[in-house]
Design a protein around this motif. Sequence first.
Motif: not given
Length: 334
Positions: A274-275, A297-301, A304-306, A330-332
């Motif tokens: 959702d981001q 774990t498939i995707f490291r969110v 508050n990210e889904h 990449a993290p924001e």
Amino acid sequence: THNPVLFFSNLGRVYRMKVWRLPEGGPTAKGRPMVNLLPLAEGESISTVLPLPENEEEWGGLHIMFATAHGTVRRNSMAAFTNIPTAGKIAMRFGAVADNEAESDDGEEQTDFSDRLIGVSLLTEEDDVLLATRNGKAIRFRSTDVREFQSRTSMGVRGVRLIGDDQVISMSILHRVGTTQEEREAYLKCPPWRDREDVECSLSPERFAEMAEKEQFILTVTENGYGKRSSAYEYRRTNRGGQGITNIDTSERNGHVVASFPVTPGEQLMLVTDQAKLIRTTVGDIRIAGRNTMGVTIFRVADNEHVVSVAKIDESDEEEIEVDAGDDIAPEEG
């Protein structure tokens, strides 16, 4: 380009168009709004797309199965959707299904506008239907457990009994292999994907090889980026209308289920959050685990990210949609 495609809307209407009438473009093209291609009403959007076989002679043994978010299912013959006018026509009416599972057609007051179409699939009478819910339940039943409806405006019957705020998030079609419960239990003690050299398989080598060749796997992904593959042999067939069995552990770590469908090792997956972050992975890299497990774990969110969407991509499309995962995940800052 000559295949007919059925477009089903959130309002329960169906439209038909040949592939060649759809605008052709490259991977980065934005395309045209569907409202410019189909006579959609205000607030109406396309929720499911169903390509049909080009050869209409193949339609005779096919049926169309519908599933809604509130657990209703309906089966129709393909003949009910062969003649669709340009303006479209009603494909399904939404409403509350009574406990006696009887079809109800006696008034607009039963229309349930909170329900929506979540899946439409082609199948035969030799197939099974698997419904998966957002709270981690799943139910598998024979397609013939849903009688063939003649009307397109009927609401159908109950496919799964939902508890609380649960909703159906996907419908999958599974092919029957012709095994017994004892054979499935024996196979799952020593499958080829599990390192269990200490367990002796009670099946004959020929039967074991046959079951391994026909084995199907169900991928399940949760909103917090966890998931797993599980053997379809673990999803026992029951009568429709029940509460189902555990599909995945929806603990606080995992969150709700966002996708559940059959996969093969040669396929790729695209996950979107959702981001607006995106990652691509290979089905074969996802661990095969038991049905009643939490997954990996498939995707490291981020906080508050889904994960909101998961799609299968054939490996032959790899060059067309090459993604720089390093940039996209990449993290924001801030």
